[in-house]
Design an enzyme around this catalytic site. Sequence first.
Site, PDB file in Angstrom:
ATOM      1  N   HIS A   1      46.094  38.290  28.167  1.00 51.87           N
ATOM      2  CA  HIS A   1      46.430  38.219  29.695  1.00 51.87           C
ATOM      3  C   HIS A   1      47.193  39.982  29.656  1.00 51.87           C
ATOM      4  CE1 HIS A   1      46.766  33.659  30.037  1.00 51.87           C
ATOM      5  NE2 HIS A   1      47.787  33.970  28.429  1.00 51.87           N
TER       6      HIS A   1
ATOM      7  N   ASN B   1      50.113  25.098  34.329  1.00 52.33           N
ATOM      8  CA  ASN B   1      49.933  25.556  33.048  1.00 52.33           C
ATOM      9  C   ASN B   1      51.784  26.031  32.608  1.00 52.33           C
ATOM     10  OD1 ASN B   1      48.378  28.141  34.518  1.00 52.33           O
ATOM     11  ND2 ASN B   1      47.839  27.221  32.564  1.00 52.33           N
TER      12      ASN B   1
ATOM     13  N   ASP C   1      40.339  32.636  34.130  1.00 49.71           N
ATOM     14  CA  ASP C   1      39.964  32.458  32.979  1.00 49.71           C
ATOM     15  C   ASP C   1      39.216  32.586  31.740  1.00 49.71           C
ATOM     16  OD1 ASP C   1      40.725  29.617  31.342  1.00 49.71           O
ATOM     17  OD2 ASP C   1      39.154  28.848  31.850  1.00 49.71           O
TER      18      ASP C   1
ATOM     19  N   SER D   1      40.230  22.016  38.056  1.00 49.63           N
ATOM     20  CA  SER D   1      42.096  22.745  38.003  1.00 49.63           C
ATOM     21  C   SER D   1      42.987  22.536  39.563  1.00 49.63           C
ATOM     22  CB  SER D   1      42.096  23.662  37.273  1.00 49.63           C
ATOM     23  OG  SER D   1      41.258  23.469  36.183  1.00 49.63           O
TER      24      SER D   1
HETATM   25  C1  IPE Z   1      44.224  32.751  32.386  1.00 53.37           C
HETATM   26  O1  IPE Z   1      43.147  32.424  30.893  1.00 53.37           O
HETATM   27  C2  IPE Z   1      44.184  31.292  32.819  1.00 53.37           C
HETATM   28  C3  IPE Z   1      45.646  31.918  33.213  1.00 53.37           C
HETATM   29  C4  IPE Z   1      46.733  30.465  33.122  1.00 53.37           C
HETATM   30  C5  IPE Z   1      46.749  32.547  32.959  1.00 53.37           C
HETATM   31  P1  IPE Z   1      43.529  31.185  29.752  1.00 53.37           P
HETATM   32  O2  IPE Z   1      44.747  32.140  29.375  1.00 53.37           O
HETATM   33  O3  IPE Z   1      43.336  29.558  30.713  1.00 53.37           O
HETATM   34  O4  IPE Z   1      42.475  32.013  28.821  1.00 53.37           O
HETATM   35  P2  IPE Z   1      42.001  30.894  27.755  1.00 53.37           P
HETATM   36  O5  IPE Z   1      41.115  29.522  28.698  1.00 53.37           O
HETATM   37  O6  IPE Z   1      42.601  29.777  26.847  1.00 53.37           O
HETATM   38  O7  IPE Z   1      40.702  31.007  27.063  1.00 53.37           O
HETATM   39 MG    MG Z   2      41.932  28.631  30.316  1.00 45.75          MG
END
Ligand code: IPE
Ligand code: MG
Length: 228
Positions: A19, A50, A2, A175
């Site tokens: 990413h 997601n 995360d 989560s």
């Molecule tokens: C990566 O972090 C997790 C995935 C779902 C790919 P995030 O995209 O959740 O990053 P934040 O929480 O917005 O900082």
């Molecule tokens: Mg996140």
Amino acid sequence: MDGNGRWAEQRSLPRTEGHRAAETTVIDIIEAARSAGVEWLSLYAFSTENWNRPGVEVDYLMRLVRRVVRKHAPLLLARGIRCRFLGAADPRIPRELIQDFDDLTTLTGDNRRMTLTVAFDHGGRRDIVEAARSLIRSGTSADDLTERVFAEHLPFPDTPDVDLVIRTSGEHRISNFMLWKVAYAEWVFPEVLWPDFRAPDFLACLHAYQRRDRRFGGLPAQPNGDPR
Ligand code: IPE
Ligand code: MG
């Protein structure tokens, strides 16, 4: 894994750059885990929730995962890592990506040094519902159902219960991650954002885990280590 989006926002970059930066961390942590003797490593890459993100971000993640899987397949094979993909059931996942998952699973299927489970389009509740459906179809009677029997109907029943969950970026949530298998997991919540997380941070988490006193609802061991 995360904190990718916040990592990018801190740099005034689009979220997708966070990413992209995560790839280095992924490889670093796989290597660190393997070197430390971890036999089961799971990475939570994409949850069933997601899908609620904007289409451009979802599409980017699909393409990124495809690129990472293809690029690092030789390394994973050479390092003795068996790869498997947990979830990946949604019809919105590009067919080519499912094919890459299948190819990497087959390619590394005989490896045993470490098992890497990539949770992609994963949801712990979905797994539990699917296990219940599978049990009903198998004709298991209510009286025969035990925790052990139930667990055999979850995906990858050979995967042991989770010992340690590391959630980066300072968020304190499950989560929907492997809900059945985390029942007695230890948890650590490093503040560092996933793209900045490196082998020393990972080893610090392992050391924190080693200092935990896991009692599984029992009592602490006596000072000489014997059970009470
Ligand atoms: C990566 O972090 C997790 C995935 C779902 C790919 P995030 O995209 O959740 O990053 P934040 O929480 O917005 O900082
Ligand atoms: Mg996140």
